[in-house]
Scaffold this motif. Structure first.
Motif, PDB file in Angstrom:
ATOM      1  N   SER A 171      10.303  30.957  33.379  1.00 61.65           N
ATOM      2  CA  SER A 171      10.673  31.930  32.305  1.00 61.65           C
ATOM      3  C   SER A 171      11.977  32.355  32.265  1.00 61.65           C
ATOM      4  N   ILE A 172      12.535  32.873  33.324  1.00 54.60           N
ATOM      5  CA  ILE A 172      14.171  33.206  33.244  1.00 54.60           C
ATOM      6  C   ILE A 172      15.021  32.061  33.039  1.00 54.60           C
ATOM      7  N   LYS A 173      14.799  30.965  33.439  1.00 57.79           N
ATOM      8  CA  LYS A 173      15.358  29.731  33.477  1.00 57.79           C
ATOM      9  C   LYS A 173      15.673  29.337  32.126  1.00 57.79           C
ATOM     10  N   ARG A 174      14.513  29.555  31.383  1.00 56.47           N
ATOM     11  CA  ARG A 174      14.592  29.054  29.940  1.00 56.47           C
ATOM     12  C   ARG A 174      15.654  29.613  29.121  1.00 56.47           C
ATOM     13  N   TYR A 175      16.119  30.780  29.521  1.00 53.56           N
ATOM     14  CA  TYR A 175      17.336  31.632  28.926  1.00 53.56           C
ATOM     15  C   TYR A 175      18.777  30.706  28.996  1.00 53.56           C
ATOM     16  N   TYR A 176      18.708  30.119  30.191  1.00 52.98           N
ATOM     17  CA  TYR A 176      19.875  29.106  30.434  1.00 52.98           C
ATOM     18  C   TYR A 176      19.904  27.657  29.593  1.00 52.98           C
TER      19      TYR A 176
ATOM     20  N   LEU B 239      18.118  21.952  30.723  1.00 42.98           N
ATOM     21  CA  LEU B 239      18.360  22.488  31.943  1.00 42.98           C
ATOM     22  C   LEU B 239      17.408  21.697  32.914  1.00 42.98           C
ATOM     23  N   ASP B 240      18.200  21.593  34.332  1.00 42.54           N
ATOM     24  CA  ASP B 240      17.190  20.867  35.227  1.00 42.54           C
ATOM     25  C   ASP B 240      16.361  21.795  36.027  1.00 42.54           C
ATOM     26  N   TYR B 241      15.252  22.103  35.434  1.00 42.68           N
ATOM     27  CA  TYR B 241      14.453  23.368  36.001  1.00 42.68           C
ATOM     28  C   TYR B 241      14.167  23.415  37.482  1.00 42.68           C
TER      29      TYR B 241
END
Length: 597
Positions: free
Chosen positions: A128-133, A167-169
């Motif tokens: 969920s935090i990575k989605r902001y990036y 983004l590469d999650y």
């Protein structure tokens, strides 16, 4: 009543919001308890990274859950675990944080889970935090994470931008790592003593399940799936939102620590302590943008609770006391000074208004001096607020009650003198000032189309005309205005910022250069301010940090990227059967704690 008011009233009747059509307060077929509330701003969607309007954020806060929250009644604000097993482990001079998710918490059922119950795990918060990036997701909240310096994530984002991909999650980064099923680690490039508060921001750092996001793609904003007390049952865009109790919600009980000197809070805690949450079966949100129809819906019994429209404050609270007819009906009020500021940003990259030259700074300062904040607060907001001296509101770290600035009161004579000195004169004799080089000068103010905005526009036009500045108004929907602001297409726009953090850093960040295109709507970029801002971020609370905050404020006041207007006095009003409808300054999930008795 204006034509627009009549159209709104007809729309309310179509929704069943009339005295003859509504069900008894708090009831619906089958005996379920339905809390009916009103919102004054249309929602955008229910995908946390993409939205910032108050209605969408509030709904998200009841569907998605962050790791931490605040005691609903404690003063001052007190952090406590929500989905976390405990408060995080903090080490390495506030550069390393380890969060532990409480086992046994589940997402609400959704076809994306293939018929299985899906447990909340540490990887959900990391995702969920990575989605902001993710560069494919436009978000004005990214700065909240980037300013903290999560190691490797900004670089991961830049690689995605360069490759023109998402983004590469799955790429590992040192700043955000899953340690095991229930634990994850955050590492920062710099000390951040107040970082943990980010994980108490309801509607912002709630956990989302990757398989749900991938299943719905671009339509995820219409299919929110979280671990919270409610699920989205029905949605008519811009009209009605219906939330229903999450049937798989865990056994969570009401617990609060009220201040002993607040008898209302003490009584409320005693009444609700130990009751299972949520205490209502459904929440029905009606979007009623105009104040008069919203107030009539409440008086008519079609709305159980809402924020009191400021335009009717004199009717409901004459001389500051609840009107006798409302007292007789058992109506309740809760008043508090919100951690918010109503402001106007000046686009500092606009060809007519922007720049850091003395002439352009003087123009912005003259506009601020010419506008009459006292009149706005009196005529438009019925004195339901506190005049602002800066962007920093009461109740947050860094607020200075002794500060007095030129934002507090207008001064037409000084505004005219400032314009004259810097060469803004009427060159062609048409009654309007031009730029010092003779080019036409037109101010452009954006805004939504409602009765309050029309009042505000009339005041702006009157005050600017008094100093010879021509002004035009651009109307748009709130969501569209946000998009245009993020893209730098608006010259001026007035609206309110409300924080979910008990710290003034949020409001200083509105002028931080790297936040341009996100929260820094003014696109203000001044190295001296950025240095002061960065210095206060790294310091623990105390005199040294307050000095850095004061320095940053002085730069903002000198260059005037924003005109602060007022801090809102909020009044929550509810009918006799409602218990606990009492908003917290820094959370948005108040329906979790509201009962119908």
């Amino acid at each position: 009543m204006s034509a627009l008011d009549r159209r709104t009233a007809l729309a309310l009747t179509g929704l069943g919001l009339s005295a003859g059509l509504s069900a008894p307060a708090g009831a619906q077929a089958g005996g379920a308890k339905r809390l009916r509330v009103a919102a004054d701003i249309a929602e955008v969607a229910f995908d946390p990274p993409r939205v910032s309007d108050r209605t969408s954020v509030t709904v998200n806060a009841h569907i998605f859950e962050p790791l931490l929250t605040y005691d609903p009644l404690a003063e001052p604000a007190r952090l406590r675990p929500l989905t976390a097993a405990a408060l995080p482990e903090v080490s390495d001079d506030h550069r390393r944080f380890v969060f532990t998710v409480r086992p046994g918490i589940f997402f609400s059922d959704d076809p994306a889970f293939g018929g299985r119950r899906r447990e909340l795990v540490a990887a959900d918060y990391v995702y969920s935090i990575k989605r902001y990036y993710d560069p494919r997701i436009p978000s004005e909240h990214l700065y909240l994470f980037e300013n903290e310096g999560l190691l490797g994530l900004s670089e991961l984002r830049q690689r995605a931008i360069a490759a023109k991909t998402g983004l590469d999650y799955d790429a590992p980064v040192p700043g955000l790592r899953v340690l095991d099923r229930y634990r994850f680690e955050v590492r920062l490039s710099r000390p951040s003593p107040r970082f943990v508060a980010l994980f108490a921001a309801s509607g912002l750092t709630g956990a989302m399940a990757r398989e749900v996001v991938e299943a719905y793609g671009d339509q995820i904003g219409a299919h929110p799936v979280g671990t919270g007390p409610f699920v989205l049952k029905d949605w008519r865009r811009g009209s009605r939102i219906l939330l229903a109790r999450n049937p798989g919600f865990r056994d969570e009980r009401y617990a609060a620590t009220p201040p002993p000197d607040d008898p209302e809070a003490v009584a409320l805690a005693a009444r609700l302590q130990g009751r299972r949450l949520p205490m209502v079966d459904e929440v029905e949100v009606h979007i009623i943008q105009e104040e008069q129809p919203r107030w009539l819906a409440f008086v008519g019994g079609d709305i159980d609770a809402m924020e009191l429209p400021q335009g009717v404050a004199s009717l409901a609270l004459p001389n500051g006391r609840l009107a006798p007819n409302l007292v007789a009906r058992g109506v309740q009020v809760h008043r508090f000074l919100d951690a918010s500021v109503r402001q106007t940003f000046f686009n500092c990259q606009d060809p007519d208004l922007g720049g850091l030259s003395p002439a352009r700074v003087a123009l912005r300062r003259a506009i601020a001096l010419a506008y009459d904040n006292a009149a706005e607060l009196r005529l438009v907001f019925r004195n339901q607020g506190l005049p602002a001296q800066s962007l920093m509101p009461p109740g947050v770290t860094g607020y200075d009650p002794t500060l007095k600035t030129e934002m507090g009161a207008g001064d037409l004579a000084r505004a005219k003198a400032l314009l004259d000195v810097h060469g803004y004169r009427d060159v062609d004799g048409d009654g309007w000032r031009e730029h010092p080089d003779g080019r036409p000068l037109v101010l452009r103010m954006a805004g939504v189309q409602d009765a309050r905005q029309r009042q505000i526009n009339e005041l702006w036009e009157k005050q600017m005309r008094a100093v010879g500045l021509r002004m035009r108004f651009e109307v748009g929907q709130f969501g569209e205005l946000i998009k245009n602001s993020l893209a730098g297409r608006l010259q001026m726009w007035s609206f309110a910022w409300t924080t979910q953090f008990p710290d003034g850093d949020f409001f200083l960040a509105l002028a931080y250069g790297p936040n341009s295109g996100q929260s820094n709507d003014a696109r203000f970029q001044l190295p001296a301010f950025d240095r002061a801002y960065e210095a206060q971020r790294a310091l623990p609370d105390g005199p040294e940090r307050l000095a850095a905050i004061r320095e940053a404020q002085r730069w903002m006041l000198a260059y005037m990227p924003y005109l602060a207007h007022s801090h809102a006095l909020r009044v929550d009003i509810s009918h006799a059967q409602v218990r606990g409808y009492r908003r917290h300054r820094f959370t948005r999930d108040l329906w979790r704690y509201t009962a119908l008795d």
